[in-house]
Design an enzyme around this catalytic site. Structure first.
Site, PDB file in Angstrom:
ATOM      1  N   ASN A   6       0.858  -1.180   0.000  1.00  0.00           N
ATOM      2  CA  ASN A   6       0.000   0.000   0.000  1.00  0.00           C
ATOM      3  C   ASN A   6       0.899   1.238   0.000  1.00  0.00           C
ATOM      4  O   ASN A   6       1.442   1.612   1.029  1.00  0.00           O
ATOM      5  CB  ASN A   6      -0.900  -0.030   1.251  1.00  0.00           C
ATOM      6  CG  ASN A   6      -1.791   1.189   1.349  1.00  0.00           C
ATOM      7  OD1 ASN A   6      -1.863   2.004   0.427  1.00  0.00           O
ATOM      8  ND2 ASN A   6      -2.488   1.317   2.470  1.00  0.00           N
ATOM      9  N   LYS A   8       0.023   4.244  -0.453  1.00  0.00           N
ATOM     10  CA  LYS A   8      -0.668   5.437   0.059  1.00  0.00           C
ATOM     11  C   LYS A   8      -0.383   6.639  -0.849  1.00  0.00           C
ATOM     12  O   LYS A   8      -0.252   6.470  -2.049  1.00  0.00           O
ATOM     13  CB  LYS A   8      -0.270   5.691   1.521  1.00  0.00           C
ATOM     14  CG  LYS A   8      -0.412   4.426   2.371  1.00  0.00           C
ATOM     15  CD  LYS A   8      -0.288   4.671   3.834  1.00  0.00           C
ATOM     16  CE  LYS A   8      -0.455   3.347   4.581  1.00  0.00           C
ATOM     17  NZ  LYS A   8      -0.481   3.492   6.017  1.00  0.00           N
ATOM     18  N   HIS A  92      -9.912   1.020   3.942  1.00  0.00           N
ATOM     19  CA  HIS A  92      -8.709   1.281   4.750  1.00  0.00           C
ATOM     20  C   HIS A  92      -9.055   2.307   5.829  1.00  0.00           C
ATOM     21  O   HIS A  92      -9.826   3.235   5.587  1.00  0.00           O
ATOM     22  CB  HIS A  92      -7.573   1.796   3.855  1.00  0.00           C
ATOM     23  CG  HIS A  92      -6.265   1.848   4.573  1.00  0.00           C
ATOM     24  ND1 HIS A  92      -5.942   2.855   5.450  1.00  0.00           N
ATOM     25  CD2 HIS A  92      -5.210   0.996   4.575  1.00  0.00           C
ATOM     26  CE1 HIS A  92      -4.731   2.611   5.959  1.00  0.00           C
ATOM     27  NE2 HIS A  92      -4.271   1.496   5.441  1.00  0.00           N
ATOM     28  N   GLU A  94      -7.551   4.755   6.932  1.00  0.00           N
ATOM     29  CA  GLU A  94      -7.276   6.155   6.566  1.00  0.00           C
ATOM     30  C   GLU A  94      -8.397   6.712   5.680  1.00  0.00           C
ATOM     31  O   GLU A  94      -8.686   7.904   5.710  1.00  0.00           O
ATOM     32  CB  GLU A  94      -5.902   6.247   5.880  1.00  0.00           C
ATOM     33  CG  GLU A  94      -4.783   6.051   6.897  1.00  0.00           C
ATOM     34  CD  GLU A  94      -3.472   5.542   6.319  1.00  0.00           C
ATOM     35  OE1 GLU A  94      -3.279   5.580   5.092  1.00  0.00           O
ATOM     36  OE2 GLU A  94      -2.622   5.102   7.118  1.00  0.00           O
ATOM     37  N   GLU A 166      -6.085  -4.922  10.104  1.00  0.00           N
ATOM     38  CA  GLU A 166      -5.131  -3.854  10.375  1.00  0.00           C
ATOM     39  C   GLU A 166      -5.538  -3.068  11.613  1.00  0.00           C
ATOM     40  O   GLU A 166      -6.345  -2.126  11.519  1.00  0.00           O
ATOM     41  CB  GLU A 166      -5.082  -2.880   9.192  1.00  0.00           C
ATOM     42  CG  GLU A 166      -4.548  -3.470   7.915  1.00  0.00           C
ATOM     43  CD  GLU A 166      -3.900  -2.394   7.045  1.00  0.00           C
ATOM     44  OE1 GLU A 166      -2.751  -2.586   6.656  1.00  0.00           O
ATOM     45  OE2 GLU A 166      -4.533  -1.366   6.785  1.00  0.00           O
ATOM     46  N   GLY A 172       1.696   2.383  10.765  1.00  0.00           N
ATOM     47  CA  GLY A 172       2.663   3.470  10.654  1.00  0.00           C
ATOM     48  C   GLY A 172       3.282   3.885  11.976  1.00  0.00           C
ATOM     49  O   GLY A 172       3.892   4.948  12.070  1.00  0.00           O
ATOM     50  N   SER A 213       2.710  -1.904  10.460  1.00  0.00           N
ATOM     51  CA  SER A 213       4.132  -1.935  10.824  1.00  0.00           C
ATOM     52  C   SER A 213       4.806  -3.276  10.529  1.00  0.00           C
ATOM     53  O   SER A 213       5.621  -3.758  11.312  1.00  0.00           O
ATOM     54  CB  SER A 213       4.322  -1.526  12.288  1.00  0.00           C
ATOM     55  OG  SER A 213       3.891  -0.187  12.481  1.00  0.00           O
TER      56      SER A 213
HETATM   57  P1  PGA Z   1       2.334   0.437   7.600  1.00  0.00           P
HETATM   58  O1  PGA Z   1       0.915   0.647   6.866  1.00  0.00           O
HETATM   59  O2  PGA Z   1       2.927  -0.846   7.068  1.00  0.00           O
HETATM   60  O3  PGA Z   1       3.151   1.638   7.205  1.00  0.00           O
HETATM   61  O4  PGA Z   1       2.066   0.366   9.060  1.00  0.00           O
HETATM   62  C1  PGA Z   1       0.060  -0.444   6.617  1.00  0.00           C
HETATM   63  C2  PGA Z   1      -1.226   0.044   5.995  1.00  0.00           C
HETATM   64  O5  PGA Z   1      -1.736   1.112   6.363  1.00  0.00           O
HETATM   65  O6  PGA Z   1      -1.791  -0.637   5.123  1.00  0.00           O
END
Ligand code: PGA
Length: 251
Positions: A6, A8, A92, A94, A166, A172, A213
């Site tokens: 991803n 983003k 997601h 976000e 998730e 993150g 993460s």
């Molecule tokens: P991350 O993000 O690996 O940077 O924690 C995962 C995601 O949001 O899909």
């Protein structure tokens, strides 16, 4: 196993994204026995589709609208994605935080249906907040999200979906869930809910990823868990090091 990247709102211009994908392409293509999906921003999907035409690396989008066309300024229709990619991330956290993708008004369920109608595989995200985690509400929250998004689908449709667990507090932050906790949540909140609503076979067929993460150092410990079929990787998918991460899945 399936590893989805991803990106983003990262990877920059078309040229910068092409540079990254060229750095990943040959290394990833050498790895047999794992499905890799890159989910870049919309603006670079077409260019990447061109470069990856002969490769085993698949592409996915990060969101989409459910309507086929219309007055939806800033949105992308399922039919627009169908020729460009095979997967689409839906729900997601976000996106949920930005609105327009909530369980309550059925928007996410409409997106999942619209994706399947175009032969796009949804990568459906679900996860609890830090507060819900502290209040030990994880299983209820995740199960509710998954069942709302998949509501009314046939078992064969559910079986083709990918679900990504998730936890929002792990995204993150550098603080992933422990593999044991992720495995437990996936088993109890996702597979058991699917088995209850549909059947055991569907619950076993659906591919479930862990995200939050994930790094080259911890990917193997997640993949060692029986309920985990892969990972949704954000930050660690943005450099050539991603090849080493995917390499840990097969080796
Ligand atoms: P991350 O993000 O690996 O940077 O924690 C995962 C995601 O949001 O899909």
């Amino acid at each position: 196993p399936l590893i989805a990247a991803n990106w983003k709102m990262n990877a920059g211009t078309v040229d910068e994204a092409l540079t990254l994908v060229r750095a990943l392409r040959s290394g990833l293509s050498r790895l047999a026995g794992v499905n890799v999906v890159l989910c870049p921003p919309f603006t670079v999907l077409a260019s990447l589709a061109e470069v990856l035409r002969q490769s085993s690396i698949a592409l996915g989008a990060q969101n989409m609208h459910w309507e086929p066309r219309g007055a939806f300024t800033g949105e992308i229709a399922p039919t627009m994605l169908a020729g460009l990619c095979r997967y689409v991330i839906l729900g997601h956290s976000e996106r949920r935080a930005l609105g327009g993708t909530s369980d309550d008004d059925g928007a996410l369920n409409r997106k999942v249906r619209a994706a399947l109608a175009q032969d796009l595989t949804p990568i459906l995200c679900a996860g609890e907040s830090a507060r819900e985690h502290e209040e030990a509400d994880t299983e209820r929250v995740v199960s509710t999200q998954v069942l709302a998004a998949l509501d009314g689908l046939r078992s064969d449709q559910v079986a083709t979906c990918v679900i990504a667990y998730e936890p929002i507090w792990a995204i993150g932050t550098g603080h992933s869930a422990t593999p044991t906790l992720a495995n437990r949540t996936i088993g109890l909140a996702i597979r058991r809910s699917v088995a209850t609503q549909w059947d055991e076979r569907t619950a076993e067929s659906v591919r479930v990823l862990y995200g939050g993460s994930v790094t080259t150092d911890n990917i193997a410990s997640f993949m060692a868990m029986p309920e985990i079929d892969g990972a949704l990787v954000g930050g660690a998918s943005l450099s050539p090091e991603f090849v080493a991460l995917v390499g840990k899945v097969v080796g």
